[in-house]
Design an enzyme around this catalytic site. Sequence first.
Site, PDB file in Angstrom:
ATOM      1  CB  ALA A   1      -0.945  -0.029   1.194  1.00 32.77           C
ATOM      2  NE  ARG A   2       0.955   5.769  -1.722  1.00 30.82           N
ATOM      3  CZ  ARG A   2       0.727   5.086  -2.853  1.00 30.82           C
ATOM      4  NH1 ARG A   2       1.066   3.817  -2.931  1.00 30.82           N
ATOM      5  NH2 ARG A   2       0.190   5.671  -3.894  1.00 30.82           N
TER       6      ARG A   2
ATOM      7  CG  ASP B   1       5.311  -3.397  -4.484  1.00 28.38           C
ATOM      8  OD1 ASP B   1       6.330  -3.658  -5.169  1.00 28.38           O
ATOM      9  OD2 ASP B   1       4.351  -2.727  -4.916  1.00 28.38           O
TER      10      ASP B   1
ATOM     11  CD  GLU C   1       7.950   3.670  -2.677  1.00 32.91           C
ATOM     12  OE1 GLU C   1       7.618   4.043  -3.820  1.00 32.91           O
ATOM     13  OE2 GLU C   1       7.219   2.988  -1.969  1.00 32.91           O
TER      14      GLU C   1
ATOM     15  N   GLY D   1       3.252  -2.888  -7.658  1.00 36.16           N
ATOM     16  CA  GLY D   1       1.887  -3.405  -7.518  1.00 36.16           C
ATOM     17  C   GLY D   1       1.008  -3.116  -8.720  1.00 36.16           C
TER      18      GLY D   1
ATOM     19  CG  HIS E   1       5.488   1.642  -5.456  1.00 38.74           C
ATOM     20  ND1 HIS E   1       5.389   2.778  -4.703  1.00 38.74           N
ATOM     21  CD2 HIS E   1       4.214   1.364  -5.855  1.00 38.74           C
ATOM     22  CE1 HIS E   1       4.120   3.179  -4.635  1.00 38.74           C
ATOM     23  NE2 HIS E   1       3.402   2.331  -5.329  1.00 38.74           N
TER      24      HIS E   1
HETATM   25  C1  MLT Z   1      -1.069   3.657  -6.833  1.00 31.35           C
HETATM   26  O1  MLT Z   1      -1.178   4.488  -5.919  1.00 31.35           O
HETATM   27  O2  MLT Z   1      -1.884   3.574  -7.745  1.00 31.35           O
HETATM   28  C2  MLT Z   1       0.080   2.720  -6.859  1.00 31.35           C
HETATM   29  O3  MLT Z   1       0.788   2.739  -5.663  1.00 31.35           O
HETATM   30  C3  MLT Z   1       0.948   2.932  -8.040  1.00 31.35           C
HETATM   31  C4  MLT Z   1       1.598   4.267  -8.077  1.00 31.35           C
HETATM   32  O4  MLT Z   1       1.648   4.986  -7.104  1.00 31.35           O
HETATM   33  O5  MLT Z   1       2.089   4.634  -9.137  1.00 31.35           O
END
Ligand code: MLT
Length: 321
Positions: free
Chosen positions: A233-234, A258, A263, A283, A281
Amino acid sequence: MAAIVVSETMEGPAMQQLAQRFDVLHDAALWREPDRLKAAIAGAQALIVRNQTQVNAALLQDAGALKIVARAGVGLDNIDVNAATEKGVVVCYTPSQNTLSVAELTLGLMLTLARKISAADRHVRGGKWARRQFMGVELAGNTLGVVGFGRIGVAVARIASAMGMKILAYDPFVAADAPILQELHAQLLDLDTLLQRSDFVTCHLPGNEQTRGLFNAEKFAAMRPGAFFINVARGEVVNEQDLLACLANEGIAGAALDVRQTEPPREEPFAAFEHVVLTPHIGAFTEQGQRRVLEAVCRDVAAVLSGQAAQDFVNFPQPPA
Ligand code: MLT
């Protein structure tokens, strides 16, 4: 002066089509240089970002022509929606376009932890074949605690339930009589009870003031010693120092991350742990997910720049008259 500024990597047919209709400045390094970005959007009508560009009041200050900020993703933690709203700038995002991709990665990480897949891969690449080292566990029959029962949490729960897992859920915004709980035979619990009862805990919370550092020493201590923790998630939701300490004390069996506090991470202390799986990251990064995300973002940007309404808006569909 470009009509549309794209400040992070954004490639695909939808972007190409947008560039055929509008003047687009695509500079994937812009997010790293706020001053240059500020200058680039001074006369622009649209800004398209992912999660790295910090869209705050200072950035928007001189963007007098800006009509829309489009976030190619679901998290809005890098966008000051209030500041954009005050300036009459539409904020749109992609609330569901990458849900399945993130959910599938979550299941992939759970399986990787349960079956020690990445450690086994490193083992065989090293010329070894001691297969008894890699005794794993099945997901079926185990209990999955889903922290954050929104679109992605529910998608994970659906797949896990179909694989025979029991589902526990924590989400302060979900009602105890929500039909999805009944559908998945899921139990809605307070967070501490969920942590105490889960074999796998997966985090799907947004990053905000309420969730920052939520997974700290106390929460990790509440988890079972044989449990696995997954965060797609975060990164800021996890206190990484506390997770490292918990792993070092074998407080939990393993973790998959992830997303990270910073980051990319400046150093990699988790690399020391064999039972930790790390991904950068990714996902939302599937061909299908990104195609849907970019189509939605380009659709909404083109609509607003043509005087029409955005579909996936956060504040308003068109700049106020
Ligand atoms: C999102 O918030 O959709 C995902 O973590 C992917 C992103 O941040 O690019």
